[in-house]
Design an enzyme around this catalytic site. Sequence first.
Site, PDB file in Angstrom:
ATOM      1  CD  GLN A 116     -16.257  24.341  13.090  1.00 24.69           C
ATOM      2  OE1 GLN A 116     -16.257  23.123  13.188  1.00 24.69           O
ATOM      3  NE2 GLN A 116     -16.718  25.123  14.045  1.00 24.69           N
TER       4      GLN A 116
ATOM      5  CG  ASP B 217     -22.566  19.838  12.868  1.00 28.32           C
ATOM      6  OD1 ASP B 217     -22.310  19.348  13.988  1.00 28.32           O
ATOM      7  OD2 ASP B 217     -21.780  20.575  12.246  1.00 28.32           O
TER       8      ASP B 217
ATOM      9  CE  LYS C  72     -17.047  20.793  16.014  1.00 26.78           C
ATOM     10  NZ  LYS C  72     -17.545  21.503  14.847  1.00 26.78           N
TER      11      LYS C  72
END
Length: 278
Positions: free
Chosen positions: A93, A116, A49
Amino acid sequence: MSNIVNGKEMSEKILNEVKQELKFEMIKPSVAVIQIGNNSASDKYVSNKMKACEDVGIYFRHHQFEAGTSELTIVNKIKELNNDDYVNGIIVQLPVPSNYNEKRLINSIINSKDVDGLTDINAGRLIHGKKTLIPCTAMAVMEILDQNNVELSGKNFVIVGRGKLVGRPLMELMLERDATVTICHSKTENLSEYTKKADILVSATGINNLITAEMVKKGVIVIDVGINFEEGKQSGDVDFDSVSKKASLITPNPGGVGPMTVAMLIKNVMTCFRNKKK
Ligand code: NAD
């Protein structure tokens, strides 16, 4: 022999478009990642990322916390990032170590920066067909199908895996596009009874070689989302060699959904950045 999706090439095209757009921006977008503890797979995803963000001109802030850090300290960091005008997107994460409340951490992210698409409010908006930030892997599957001009309306769409990152949001996205959706999971009996009926099959379980040629019909479209690491080598849920002989379109793994997921993350960061500018 099937057409093989080149996820890397597709994602590079999207990333290049973002790079061109950002050339003309004085203030660049920024994304912050919260990572807790050590997990080698997470390290790899975070570094992918970071590389993609930095390549296109998005600032990447990596906040790494030791596994013993109190949840309150992490929630306070998220709140600080929520209030920081220079941060457009926030990611927790996953997975977080089991002694943390994953839901509480995710729901600490302000909805407008939830790149997300995992807060309860954003997930609820998706169910109700409202505009929202969508989980990147589910978006990646849709983008792969759309870019390959796959007709969805009326098709039998079978998803193996009911996780909140992939299976559940995909179910909503596909229903919205008039597909007939079946969701299978670890308690499904006679899995192949369902997979054989699929016009489009997505597998998102993390079980190596779960989907074999005998389980699919000729001409099926297969999207392999699952990720397994064996002896450091990545593979997916699908027995690629045999299934690709029957499929009309198939994603390799690696090189299919993975790079497109990162591209969709960048798209979501850009959505948050543009919304902020409005
Ligand atoms: P999850 O653990 O939330 O869900 C896994 C699902 O698999 C569950 O619904 C479970 O019921 C199902 N399952 C397990 N064993 C099964 C079996 N034998 N038969 C049928 N179903 C079975 O995981 P997730 O977050 O949804 O991720 C799924 C997979 O996708 C993982 O391997 C993950 O690493 C991968 N993933 C890949 C990307 C990418 O960018 N390519 C992104 C996200 C997740």
